[in-house]
Design a protein around this motif. Sequence first.
Motif, mmCIF file in Angstrom:
data_model
loop_
_atom_site.group_PDB
_atom_site.id
_atom_site.type_symbol
_atom_site.label_atom_id
_atom_site.label_comp_id
_atom_site.label_asym_id
_atom_site.label_seq_id
_atom_site.Cartn_x
_atom_site.Cartn_y
_atom_site.Cartn_z
ATOM 1 N N ARG A 15 -71.144 90.883 -16.712
ATOM 2 C CA ARG A 15 -70.222 91.016 -17.204
ATOM 3 C C ARG A 15 -68.897 91.986 -16.994
ATOM 4 N NH1 ARG A 15 -73.867 89.166 -20.148
ATOM 5 N NH2 ARG A 15 -74.811 91.385 -20.975
ATOM 6 N N THR A 16 -69.620 92.477 -15.144
ATOM 7 C CA THR A 16 -68.530 93.538 -15.036
ATOM 8 C C THR A 16 -68.095 92.941 -13.394
ATOM 9 O OG1 THR A 16 -68.569 95.837 -14.185
ATOM 10 C CG2 THR A 16 -70.904 95.478 -14.527
ATOM 11 N N ASP A 17 -67.086 93.987 -12.862
ATOM 12 C CA ASP A 17 -67.346 93.584 -11.437
ATOM 13 C C ASP A 17 -67.547 95.289 -10.140
ATOM 14 O OD1 ASP A 17 -64.908 95.860 -12.149
ATOM 15 O OD2 ASP A 17 -63.697 94.793 -11.547
ATOM 16 N N ASP A 18 -68.282 96.096 -11.196
ATOM 17 C CA ASP A 18 -68.874 97.571 -11.222
ATOM 18 C C ASP A 18 -69.928 96.716 -9.817
ATOM 19 O OD1 ASP A 18 -69.415 100.188 -10.488
ATOM 20 O OD2 ASP A 18 -69.646 100.133 -12.105
ATOM 21 N N ALA A 54 -72.814 91.890 -8.643
ATOM 22 C CA ALA A 54 -71.803 93.079 -9.386
ATOM 23 C C ALA A 54 -73.545 94.096 -9.765
ATOM 24 C CB ALA A 54 -72.021 92.786 -10.536
ATOM 25 N N GLU A 79 -67.043 87.762 -11.011
ATOM 26 C CA GLU A 79 -66.278 88.902 -11.635
ATOM 27 C C GLU A 79 -66.113 89.971 -9.811
ATOM 28 O OE1 GLU A 79 -66.080 90.712 -14.974
ATOM 29 O OE2 GLU A 79 -66.548 89.454 -15.576
#
Length: 176
Positions: A62-65, A58, A91
């Motif tokens: 704290r993101t899957d972006d 990522a 994630e």
Amino acid sequence: PKDVKALTHTGTISGHSLQILEAVDAVNKEQKKILLRKLAAFFGQELAGRRIAVWGLAFKPRTDDMREAPSIDLINGLIEAGATVVAHDPEARENAQLIFGDRIEYRDDHYACLDGADALCVCTEWSVYRRPDFGQVAERLKGLNIFDGRNLYDETRLKKQGIRYFAIGRGEALPV
């Protein structure tokens, strides 16, 4: 990088050249190539047949972006050079599979992707990567080499474990 691109685009539509932001964008793009260049320099440009573990896919924790994620350029470069990539991310696995498909291997456990790897590359500073069990890292990596794109680790501590440490702006020096 996304914000820089958006501001540059806004300036362009408004008829203004935002040269400082364009320069920042160019630097951001070059930064994404540093780990690949360090790996290539370390292995004498021979990445074909190497197994490289990647922690963090990522753009940020704290993101899957994965938009603008440094891992994309690194992994594409490794694949193009003939390396095998084994990756973990808490994630972003689904998004990574949309980008890479089956061109890389995925692991559910971050230590599992180290097995038999010639090097570990850290691309995202997830908390699970911040304080790993370096004894386990040293036991599982075939090549005791860490290329840290986030400057997470203490070089002195890693040297005591017999691990070579290459980071951005610190760690062992390699031509880039």
